[in-house]
Design a protein around this motif. Sequence first.
Motif, short mmCIF file in Angstrom:
data_model
loop_
_atom_site.label_atom_id
_atom_site.label_comp_id
_atom_site.label_asym_id
_atom_site.label_seq_id
_atom_site.Cartn_x
_atom_site.Cartn_y
_atom_site.Cartn_z
N VAL A 16 -3.09 4.13 -1.13
CA VAL A 16 -3.45 4.57 -2.28
C VAL A 16 -5.06 4.49 -2.48
CG1 VAL A 16 -3.30 4.42 -4.81
CG2 VAL A 16 -1.15 4.29 -3.58
N GLU A 71 -6.85 7.06 -0.29
CA GLU A 71 -6.95 8.30 -0.92
C GLU A 71 -7.98 8.25 -2.02
OE1 GLU A 71 -3.28 9.65 -1.68
OE2 GLU A 71 -2.29 9.57 0.27
N THR A 72 -7.85 7.48 -2.84
CA THR A 72 -8.70 7.26 -3.95
C THR A 72 -10.18 7.21 -3.20
OG1 THR A 72 -7.09 5.92 -5.04
CG2 THR A 72 -9.19 5.97 -6.04
N ARG A 119 0.87 8.14 -7.84
CA ARG A 119 -0.15 9.16 -8.39
C ARG A 119 -0.71 8.10 -9.67
NH1 ARG A 119 -1.69 10.38 -4.74
NH2 ARG A 119 -0.76 12.00 -3.41
N GLN A 167 -3.09 5.48 -8.51
CA GLN A 167 -4.41 6.17 -8.07
C GLN A 167 -5.31 6.32 -9.50
OE1 GLN A 167 -5.14 10.39 -6.64
NE2 GLN A 167 -5.43 9.34 -4.87
N GLN A 168 -4.65 6.64 -10.54
CA GLN A 168 -5.47 6.94 -11.70
C GLN A 168 -5.88 5.33 -12.22
OE1 GLN A 168 -2.90 8.68 -14.94
NE2 GLN A 168 -4.52 7.51 -16.50
#
Length: 209
Positions: free
Chosen positions: A64, A67-68, A98, A101-102
Amino acid sequence: IQLALSGVLAQTQSVFDRGELADVRAALEAFRAQADLAGRLMAKLVTTAGTRTSERRLVGLNDVLAETLELLGRRLATGVAVTSHLDPELPRIVGNARQLQQVFVALLSHMWRMAATPRPGRLVIQTAQGPGVLHGEDVVRVEITGDGPGLSDAVLAVIARAGSPEPAPDVADLDLYLACQIVTEHGGAVSAENLPEGGARFTVELPAV
């Protein structure tokens, strides 16, 4: 939508912080006001819908975070040297990738703004495992540390009251408020501190599988 709004607010505020583009400040203020309105509507939707029913599965926080960092790479590289130390043996957690990730978009964006003002600085992301604040159980820990003048009292207050029944704060810190709510819904905790030697640190702890 929330990721996009967080990016709009962070970028607009960074322009104000640097004192650039004075001739278009009025237009930027109007732009930010519209983003604020959209953010408030989004907060109401999130509050109504909640996050408890979201799909969850085994998640690797290192993935995660990678990707971030790729998503925010161009923004973070502006005025800040980014270093990551990700534990290759990090246990997985149960969560929604998701939503997590936020969380990291919000925390990294705030730390980037601090580290990049008023001079170029450093941003360090680390993952580790071990005992945490969650009743002594084994946790997965993510630490985001940055140079700079430190986090504002407003930011520290948002983190301190995470998970409380108090109303959402001003939309300027809406992304942090929602990030804390997501972590709380995942059974975790978020903390923030200004460091004695300068700079600050966000810490996210989540139960390990």
